[in-house]
Structure formats: C-alpha cells, structure tokens
Design an enzyme around this catalytic site. Sequence first.
Site, PDB file in Angstrom:
ATOM      1  N   GLU A 191      -5.269   1.811   2.505  1.00  0.00           N
ATOM      2  CA  GLU A 191      -5.030   0.527   3.569  1.00  0.00           C
ATOM      3  C   GLU A 191      -5.097   0.996   5.061  1.00  0.00           C
ATOM      4  O   GLU A 191      -5.574   0.258   5.757  1.00  0.00           O
ATOM      5  CB  GLU A 191      -3.786  -0.162   3.061  1.00  0.00           C
ATOM      6  CG  GLU A 191      -3.566  -1.583   3.790  1.00  0.00           C
ATOM      7  CD  GLU A 191      -3.126  -1.357   5.295  1.00  0.00           C
ATOM      8  OE1 GLU A 191      -3.084  -2.386   6.102  1.00  0.00           O
ATOM      9  OE2 GLU A 191      -2.457  -0.303   5.787  1.00  0.00           O
ATOM     10  N   GLU A 192      -4.492   2.156   5.315  1.00  0.00           N
ATOM     11  CA  GLU A 192      -4.468   2.624   6.638  1.00  0.00           C
ATOM     12  C   GLU A 192      -5.760   2.779   7.264  1.00  0.00           C
ATOM     13  O   GLU A 192      -5.735   2.514   8.306  1.00  0.00           O
ATOM     14  CB  GLU A 192      -3.511   3.687   6.756  1.00  0.00           C
ATOM     15  CG  GLU A 192      -2.079   3.345   6.587  1.00  0.00           C
ATOM     16  CD  GLU A 192      -1.348   2.539   7.393  1.00  0.00           C
ATOM     17  OE1 GLU A 192      -1.981   1.973   8.422  1.00  0.00           O
ATOM     18  OE2 GLU A 192      -0.050   2.334   7.020  1.00  0.00           O
TER      19      GLU A 192
ATOM     20  N   ASP B  68       6.501   1.477   7.124  1.00  0.00           N
ATOM     21  CA  ASP B  68       4.999   1.177   6.560  1.00  0.00           C
ATOM     22  C   ASP B  68       4.488   2.027   5.515  1.00  0.00           C
ATOM     23  O   ASP B  68       3.999   2.944   5.930  1.00  0.00           O
ATOM     24  CB  ASP B  68       4.343   1.157   8.101  1.00  0.00           C
ATOM     25  CG  ASP B  68       2.873   0.515   7.721  1.00  0.00           C
ATOM     26  OD1 ASP B  68       2.552   0.147   6.768  1.00  0.00           O
ATOM     27  OD2 ASP B  68       2.237   0.618   8.878  1.00  0.00           O
TER      28      ASP B  68
ATOM     29  N   ASP C  49      -0.399   4.512   0.700  1.00  0.00           N
ATOM     30  CA  ASP C  49      -0.913   5.375   1.623  1.00  0.00           C
ATOM     31  C   ASP C  49      -0.186   5.222   3.030  1.00  0.00           C
ATOM     32  O   ASP C  49       0.528   4.064   3.240  1.00  0.00           O
ATOM     33  CB  ASP C  49      -2.268   5.455   1.767  1.00  0.00           C
ATOM     34  CG  ASP C  49      -2.937   3.934   2.505  1.00  0.00           C
ATOM     35  OD1 ASP C  49      -2.400   3.068   2.002  1.00  0.00           O
ATOM     36  OD2 ASP C  49      -3.733   3.836   3.439  1.00  0.00           O
TER      37      ASP C  49
ATOM     38  N   GLU D 174       4.620  -5.779   3.518  1.00  0.00           N
ATOM     39  CA  GLU D 174       4.299  -4.672   4.907  1.00  0.00           C
ATOM     40  C   GLU D 174       5.746  -5.519   5.638  1.00  0.00           C
ATOM     41  O   GLU D 174       6.219  -6.561   5.506  1.00  0.00           O
ATOM     42  CB  GLU D 174       3.113  -5.387   5.617  1.00  0.00           C
ATOM     43  CG  GLU D 174       1.901  -4.703   5.117  1.00  0.00           C
ATOM     44  CD  GLU D 174       1.190  -3.553   5.579  1.00  0.00           C
ATOM     45  OE1 GLU D 174       2.082  -2.779   6.201  1.00  0.00           O
ATOM     46  OE2 GLU D 174       0.140  -3.264   5.264  1.00  0.00           O
TER      47      GLU D 174
ATOM     48  N   HIS E  72       0.885  -1.061  -0.063  1.00  0.00           N
ATOM     49  CA  HIS E  72      -0.019  -0.075  -0.115  1.00  0.00           C
ATOM     50  C   HIS E  72       0.792   1.168  -0.043  1.00  0.00           C
ATOM     51  O   HIS E  72       1.940   1.114   0.652  1.00  0.00           O
ATOM     52  CB  HIS E  72      -0.819   0.236   1.159  1.00  0.00           C
ATOM     53  CG  HIS E  72      -0.170  -0.011   2.580  1.00  0.00           C
ATOM     54  ND1 HIS E  72       0.151   1.148   3.145  1.00  0.00           N
ATOM     55  CD2 HIS E  72      -0.214  -0.841   3.383  1.00  0.00           C
ATOM     56  CE1 HIS E  72       0.454   1.203   4.448  1.00  0.00           C
ATOM     57  NE2 HIS E  72       0.355  -0.271   4.662  1.00  0.00           N
TER      58      HIS E  72
HETATM   59 ZN   LIG Z   1       0.985  -0.817   6.573  1.00  0.00          ZN
END
Ligand SMILES: [Zn+2]
Length: 395
Positions: free
Chosen positions: A143-144, A109, A78, A169, A76
């Site tokens: 995603e977050e 992340d 974001d 991740e 991801h």
């Molecule tokens: Zn993440």
Amino acid sequence: MKEKIEQIAESLKEDVVKFLREIITIPSMSGKEEAVIQRIKKEMEKIGYHKVRIDPMGNLLGIMGSGKRIIALDGHCDTVGVGNPDTWEFDPFKGDYHDNIIYGRGACDQKGGLASAIYAGKILKEIGIPDNISLLVTASVLEEDFEGLCWQYIINEGKIRPEAVLLTEPSNLQIKIGQRGRMEMKVKTRGISSHGSTPERGENAIYKIAPIIRDIEQLNKKLHSKSILGKGTITATDVMSTAPSLCAVADSAALHLDRRLTGGETMDSSVNEILNLPSVKTVDAGVTVPEYNIKSYTGLVYPVKAYYPMWLMEETHPLVRSAERAYQEQFSQKAEVGVWAFSTNGVVTKGGEDIPTIGFGPGKEEFAHTPYDQVSEDDLVKAMEFYAAFILELK
Ligand SMILES: [Zn+2]
C-alpha cells in the site's frame, strides 16, 4: 449490546496490545511483508477465523462467518522505512510501551488498525456473527508504494467483491469518507540532434520543454477547489532528456508531473488539460500516464498505471449513516465525519471499483510516517468496539 461489546473488547485489551507490539518488531517495508504476514496468519488462526489464506500476491485474507454479504475490514501491513534513525526517540522495531501508548514504525500507520480489525473478529465470534454476513479482514501488501494495487488484485484476480469496505487507516476515531487522488504524467518533446558546436543545424528538445514548465506553474495557480477534498494541484518533479552525447543537441526531453486530483478531476480530464496548454500544442508534445510492473514479495508481477482516483462518499449514503449510528450507539456521542489528507486503498475500492467505502482507525493521522509513530491502547480498544458495532449495525 453496547455493554457486551465494551466488556469483550476490554477483556481483549491485553491480547491486542501484545499482538500489536509483536508485529511492530517484525519489519515489513513494502515488498518485504512475508514474515509479518505469516505472523498475522497465525493470530487469525488462533482467534478462530473460519478461513485464512494468502493469495498469490501475498495478501492475507481471513474470513469469519459464512453469510452471502461480504463486508471487508482492510488494513495494510506494509510500512514506510525509518528514515534517519537518530530522529527516533524509541527503537522503531521494539514495540515500546509506556503509559498506555505503543510506539514504533507502523504503530499508527497502520498495524494498530489492523490489530483492532483482527480482534474485532474475535468480539463478533463471541457475540455471534450475523448469519447473512461474512466478515473479511485483509492484511494487504504494497500500500505505501502503490495504494489500491492489492485490491485491484483481490477484486480482479481473486474474484472477491465485497459489498462494502472499511479502511482501518488512522483517523483519530473519526469516520472518513474520501480523499484526494493522484496521478503521474510524462510530457515528451522531440527534437533533432546535431553537433554541439553547430546547434543551429538541430532542433533542441529541451528548449521545447521550457515554456511547458512555465505553463504548468501557471496552471497550478489556476486550479481551484471543487469539493470538500480541497484544491487539486500540479507540480513538475523531474526533467529528463536524451542526446547522443553531452556535446550534442538533445533529441528528446520529458517532464515528469505530479497531479493531485479533487472532486470531478479524472485521468482523462487531467491529460486533456495538459494537451490543451498552448506550449504543448505549439510543439505537439505527447502526454502519457506511466505504467509500472510491480513485484510483490511472492515474486508475482502485476502492472499498475500511475493513476489513483479520488473518491468521496455522499454523507447521506446508507453506509455512512450506518457507521454514524454504530458510533452513536457504542460511544453515546455523535461521530465526526471528514476526509483524509493522505491516500489509501480507497482509490481502488471506491475510486476505481465504486464499492461503498469508508474509513475509521485508531491513531492520529499526524503521527503517520514520522519518528513519533504511536497509537494509544485506548484507541485500539475503541476501534475494536466500533468495528464490531458497525458489522452488527449492518445485519
Ligand atoms: Zn497507511
């Protein structure tokens, strides 16, 4: 092959570090990913992905190869926000680089994992991607805030269903095979309003919530560990009520619940658990799982139910075994296999859709969402090597 992968990865080290530092300078909080997606698209095109496109939700899909078997590497793009800027030693958006470590929001992340995945495509291009495989690298959005939503869209609307998904991740270069799930619930009671001066004429919905709150507190103590994912939990996160005025008896009240799900716990089992509480039965309270309409940066609105299923792969699953073999061959040591504490897009790929899914990424889980957000150059290179070795192992 081990040496060849190692050698190409080493030759790409400078490029991947430069690329990661650049995408860290482009803020991309959930729902605001457009600029970073455009930049990543350019990089995929430069590297020579065969097809690069942005779907209507705004996810970026890069495909390398033309085989029938689609293997996805998902990252991801974001990030969460910065929080209190005073707590940061480094500028969150400068892409600082000291002693082979890259700092900034999203370094760990998980822009680091994404950069490694994109460059693994370059390694495979140089070695030759297996004829039967299409490598799909996704820079996914939102995603977050709503993990898995991007993949619900890719699978259901984009009609792309990979044979397997590898989540990039942060995992400290360990193989991850699962995580706890989560869901929200709303417990609602009804009453009858009356003037605040004569409450005995009404029926106060707030009073009906009180014993339910105590039952929830007790329920949390009774939940026990059912798998290696650890124990499920439940906690109250909000209480709301309605009344015609602050001088009137409440005619409805609602309790918001956060439920973490472990092995064997599903949406239905958790809702039934609440419906069966004595306090809920006595007042005939209703239990619902909230639904939200989410807007992506492209303006697309997509509904999501606040249910993110747990997922866990068998350690003996062929995909897990392939990952272990690829690791062993590439690094001449045994891989560590474990589960994530946080939640990922696996809630949909494996939890909802039952597509075999594993995780592996550069960076330490404990730096995620902190002002110490960072990833080492060494991890980026190792992740790149692993992704390439893993795809070749699957052929
Ligand atoms: Zn993440």
